[in-house]
Design an enzyme around this catalytic site. Structure first.
Site, PDB file in Angstrom:
ATOM      1  N   LYS A 157     -15.437   6.049 -12.897  1.00  0.00           N
ATOM      2  CA  LYS A 157     -15.120   5.172 -11.773  1.00  0.00           C
ATOM      3  C   LYS A 157     -14.224   4.044 -12.271  1.00  0.00           C
ATOM      4  O   LYS A 157     -14.346   3.713 -13.457  1.00  0.00           O
ATOM      5  CB  LYS A 157     -16.364   4.597 -11.107  1.00  0.00           C
ATOM      6  CG  LYS A 157     -17.462   4.011 -12.012  1.00  0.00           C
ATOM      7  CD  LYS A 157     -17.206   2.930 -13.003  1.00  0.00           C
ATOM      8  CE  LYS A 157     -16.737   1.585 -12.587  1.00  0.00           C
ATOM      9  NZ  LYS A 157     -16.615   0.643 -13.754  1.00  0.00           N
ATOM     10  N   TYR A 245     -19.567  -0.932  -7.736  1.00  0.00           N
ATOM     11  CA  TYR A 245     -20.976  -0.512  -7.684  1.00  0.00           C
ATOM     12  C   TYR A 245     -21.603  -0.944  -6.356  1.00  0.00           C
ATOM     13  O   TYR A 245     -22.435  -0.232  -5.791  1.00  0.00           O
ATOM     14  CB  TYR A 245     -21.772  -1.125  -8.841  1.00  0.00           C
ATOM     15  CG  TYR A 245     -21.451  -0.519 -10.179  1.00  0.00           C
ATOM     16  CD1 TYR A 245     -22.029   0.676 -10.588  1.00  0.00           C
ATOM     17  CD2 TYR A 245     -20.562  -1.142 -11.051  1.00  0.00           C
ATOM     18  CE1 TYR A 245     -21.727   1.243 -11.807  1.00  0.00           C
ATOM     19  CE2 TYR A 245     -20.251  -0.584 -12.282  1.00  0.00           C
ATOM     20  CZ  TYR A 245     -20.838   0.605 -12.656  1.00  0.00           C
ATOM     21  OH  TYR A 245     -20.525   1.167 -13.862  1.00  0.00           O
TER      22      TYR A 245
HETATM   23  P1  NDP Z   1     -12.490   0.889 -23.586  1.00  0.00           P
HETATM   24  O1  NDP Z   1     -11.328  -0.034 -23.603  1.00  0.00           O
HETATM   25  O2  NDP Z   1     -13.639   0.547 -24.454  1.00  0.00           O
HETATM   26  O3  NDP Z   1     -12.006   2.366 -23.968  1.00  0.00           O
HETATM   27  C1  NDP Z   1     -10.883   2.958 -23.387  1.00  0.00           C
HETATM   28  C2  NDP Z   1     -10.328   4.016 -24.335  1.00  0.00           C
HETATM   29  O4  NDP Z   1      -9.246   4.666 -23.671  1.00  0.00           O
HETATM   30  C3  NDP Z   1      -9.716   3.446 -25.616  1.00  0.00           C
HETATM   31  O5  NDP Z   1     -10.649   3.279 -26.629  1.00  0.00           O
HETATM   32  C4  NDP Z   1      -8.695   4.523 -25.965  1.00  0.00           C
HETATM   33  O6  NDP Z   1      -9.382   5.577 -26.634  1.00  0.00           O
HETATM   34  C5  NDP Z   1      -8.285   5.077 -24.609  1.00  0.00           C
HETATM   35  N1  NDP Z   1      -6.950   4.611 -24.200  1.00  0.00           N
HETATM   36  C6  NDP Z   1      -5.883   5.420 -23.992  1.00  0.00           C
HETATM   37  N2  NDP Z   1      -4.822   4.715 -23.620  1.00  0.00           N
HETATM   38  C7  NDP Z   1      -5.201   3.417 -23.573  1.00  0.00           C
HETATM   39  C8  NDP Z   1      -4.508   2.203 -23.278  1.00  0.00           C
HETATM   40  N3  NDP Z   1      -3.212   2.205 -22.910  1.00  0.00           N
HETATM   41  N4  NDP Z   1      -5.196   1.041 -23.360  1.00  0.00           N
HETATM   42  C9  NDP Z   1      -6.503   1.041 -23.705  1.00  0.00           C
HETATM   43  N5  NDP Z   1      -7.198   2.162 -24.002  1.00  0.00           N
HETATM   44  C10 NDP Z   1      -6.553   3.345 -23.953  1.00  0.00           C
HETATM   45  O7  NDP Z   1     -12.934   1.031 -22.064  1.00  0.00           O
HETATM   46  P2  NDP Z   1     -14.351   1.455 -21.491  1.00  0.00           P
HETATM   47  O8  NDP Z   1     -14.915   2.524 -22.304  1.00  0.00           O
HETATM   48  O9  NDP Z   1     -15.170   0.255 -21.254  1.00  0.00           O
HETATM   49  O10 NDP Z   1     -13.926   1.998 -20.037  1.00  0.00           O
HETATM   50  C11 NDP Z   1     -13.255   3.246 -19.875  1.00  0.00           C
HETATM   51  C12 NDP Z   1     -13.481   3.776 -18.455  1.00  0.00           C
HETATM   52  O11 NDP Z   1     -14.865   3.986 -18.268  1.00  0.00           O
HETATM   53  C13 NDP Z   1     -13.038   2.835 -17.336  1.00  0.00           C
HETATM   54  O12 NDP Z   1     -12.498   3.583 -16.281  1.00  0.00           O
HETATM   55  C14 NDP Z   1     -14.317   2.152 -16.886  1.00  0.00           C
HETATM   56  O13 NDP Z   1     -14.282   1.781 -15.529  1.00  0.00           O
HETATM   57  C15 NDP Z   1     -15.316   3.268 -17.120  1.00  0.00           C
HETATM   58  N6  NDP Z   1     -16.652   2.743 -17.410  1.00  0.00           N
HETATM   59  C16 NDP Z   1     -17.696   3.199 -16.673  1.00  0.00           C
HETATM   60  C17 NDP Z   1     -18.962   2.727 -16.900  1.00  0.00           C
HETATM   61  C18 NDP Z   1     -20.089   3.269 -16.087  1.00  0.00           C
HETATM   62  O14 NDP Z   1     -21.188   2.720 -16.201  1.00  0.00           O
HETATM   63  N7  NDP Z   1     -19.901   4.316 -15.309  1.00  0.00           N
HETATM   64  C19 NDP Z   1     -19.238   1.710 -17.902  1.00  0.00           C
HETATM   65  C20 NDP Z   1     -18.082   1.320 -18.667  1.00  0.00           C
HETATM   66  C21 NDP Z   1     -16.838   1.825 -18.407  1.00  0.00           C
HETATM   67  P3  NDP Z   1      -8.779   6.242 -27.970  1.00  0.00           P
HETATM   68  O15 NDP Z   1      -8.652   5.134 -28.948  1.00  0.00           O
HETATM   69  O16 NDP Z   1      -9.782   7.260 -28.341  1.00  0.00           O
HETATM   70  O17 NDP Z   1      -7.466   6.827 -27.580  1.00  0.00           O
END
Ligand code: NDP
Length: 406
Positions: A157, A245
């Site tokens: 989401k 949410y």
């Molecule tokens: P993070 O910033 O921690 O992780 C995002 C990951 O995406 C990065 O580590 C990287 O992985 C990859 N990535 C690829 N391109 C980019 C870019 N241009 N900038 C930043 N990151 C990039 O985010 P979250 O894990 O907190 O959130 C990710 C998604 O999950 C969002 O859509 C958020 O809304 C959702 N989410 C949902 C939750 C829920 O409870 N359902 C809780 C938290 C988040 P890599 O280094 O491996 O390429």
């Protein structure tokens, strides 16, 4: 009137039980505790845990895309608790991290992909579905590419940053004859499901006023916070990230969609919020007469709570949409009948594994998933309406006839 409350009777029963247990277990220990019992030993696999599918029933393989905070801390560990799913592949822009995570979770390096080479997943038969856990604005591209590679999609989401992108995702999945599910983990949380069921049973009478508040203080030195305040990657501020949410929650609690929205974004001098909103409040009107007021914020102490005030009683979920420990409380005027969560005896919820297995199991049953792309798109459309209402200062009609309106 004095009656014994639910808690009194529960305590009395437990006391009696513990007393009997104490006497019996002391006698048992005295009879059967030789010195040789004081050594480490194994125990059989608990009967209560459902076994893996029988031989020949291969587990449903996921490729997790984006190894950020949510993937690393919540989703990857949850595979160990799945009944039917397993981690098959990883997709990351950081090859060293991907190899390290692969070794940690036993993923063969032959199943590691980067973003440029993502489409090669089409030739990897161990991958049944792709779980997209990227910044919001990248959801649409990777969802569509995954569908075209012939894979089912579970997408975090918000589904996308515009309703137009949501539509493109739905079309791509439909054309590929593959499922598209949105990562609304609360749809798989026993507490939220219990709350919705209680409301259907008219436990609070007719719901009239719903409140939803979701906030957290962003730590701007954390890379996970930085894309959240960059419009090109997030599509919006606290509403996109946390307020969603409440938008989605009010819909599944009331089982109804709003027909009109009003909203306000207060001005801020904080330079972190040049591109997206920090705080936002909205009001929604429903055809049944119910009203929802919601808020979200990136600068106030963490909270996630829902309230439903009905004609006969009130219901509170606090925390409402946490990872663990969500609680539902039904409040009545009579003190002795004021109920709290122990009465519901809900097992420790595992929304994460429940969500992962749901896609696999719905497909095996040839059913649609609970949190479809259409469900995700409705929230993105409502979020667009909330932003428009805040920008124009006018009420915006959202009476476009979604499925929850029948
Ligand atoms: P993070 O910033 O921690 O992780 C995002 C990951 O995406 C990065 O580590 C990287 O992985 C990859 N990535 C690829 N391109 C980019 C870019 N241009 N900038 C930043 N990151 C990039 O985010 P979250 O894990 O907190 O959130 C990710 C998604 O999950 C969002 O859509 C958020 O809304 C959702 N989410 C949902 C939750 C829920 O409870 N359902 C809780 C938290 C988040 P890599 O280094 O491996 O390429």
């Amino acid at each position: 009137m004095t009656t014994m409350s639910v808690h009194d009777s529960a305590t009395a029963t437990r006391r009696t039980f513990l007393g009997a247990m104490g006497a019996a277990s002391t006698a048992m220990l005295a009879a059967a505790a030789p010195a040789s019992a004081q050594r480490a030993t194994g125990r059989p696999y608990p009967q209560a845990i459902r076994p893996l599918p029988p031989d020949g029933g291969r587990r449903f393989g996921y490729a997790v895309v984006g190894l950020g905070k949510y993937a690393l801390n919540q989703i990857l560990p949850a595979f160990a608790r799945c009944r039917t799913s397993r981690l098959a592949a990883l997709v990351s822009g950081d090859p060293a991290k991907a190899r390290r995570v692969a070794d940690q979770y036993g993923v063969d390096h032959a199943h590691l992909y980067d973003y440029a080479g993502f489409d090669r997943i089409a030739n990897d038969p161990t991958i049944d579905a792709v779980y997209i856990i990227l910044p919001n604005a990248l959801h649409a591209e990777f969802s569509i590419r995954a569908s075209r590679a012939g894979k089912h999609v579970l997408c975090e989401k918000p589904m996308a940053t515009s309703a137009a992108d949501c539509r493109r995702m739905i079309v791509a999945a439909r054309e590929a004859k593959r499922e598209l599910m949105i990562g609304y983990r609360c749809h798989y949380d026993p507490v939220n499901r219990k709350a919705a069921a209680l409301l259907r049973e008219k436990t609070v009478g007719t719901p009239r006023i719903v409140t939803t508040d979701n906030s957290d203080v962003l730590a701007f030195d954390d890379p996970s916070a930085q894309w959240r305040v960059t419009r090109a990657l997030s599509g919006g501020g606290s509403l996109m990230d946390l307020g969603i949410y409440g938008v989605n929650g009010a819909r599944y609690l009331l089982d109804e969609d709003p027909v009109e929205v009003r909203a306000m974004i207060p001005p801020t001098d904080d330079p972190h919020f040049r591109e997206v909103e920090d705080r936002i409040s909205w009001l929604m009107r429903y055809r049944s007469g119910a009203m929802v007021h919601g808020s979200s914020s990136f600068s106030t102490a963490a909270t996630t709570r829902f309230g439903v005030q009905g004609t006969g009683a009130g219901m509170r979920l606090d925390p409402a949409t946490g990872y663990y420990g969500n609680r539902v409380i039904v409040e009545r005027a009579e003190g002795a009948q004021s109920w709290s969560d122990p009465i519901f005896t809900i097992p420790e919820p595992d929304q994460f594994a429940g969500q992962l297995d749901h896609l696999a199991e719905a497909l095996a049953r040839k059913e649609r998933v609970r949190s479809t792309g259409e469900e995700g798109m409705q929230d993105v459309r409502l979020i667009e309406a909330i932003y428009e209402a805040a920008r124009t200062g006018r009420p915006i009609s959202t009476d476009w006839g979604n499925w929850r309106n029948g």
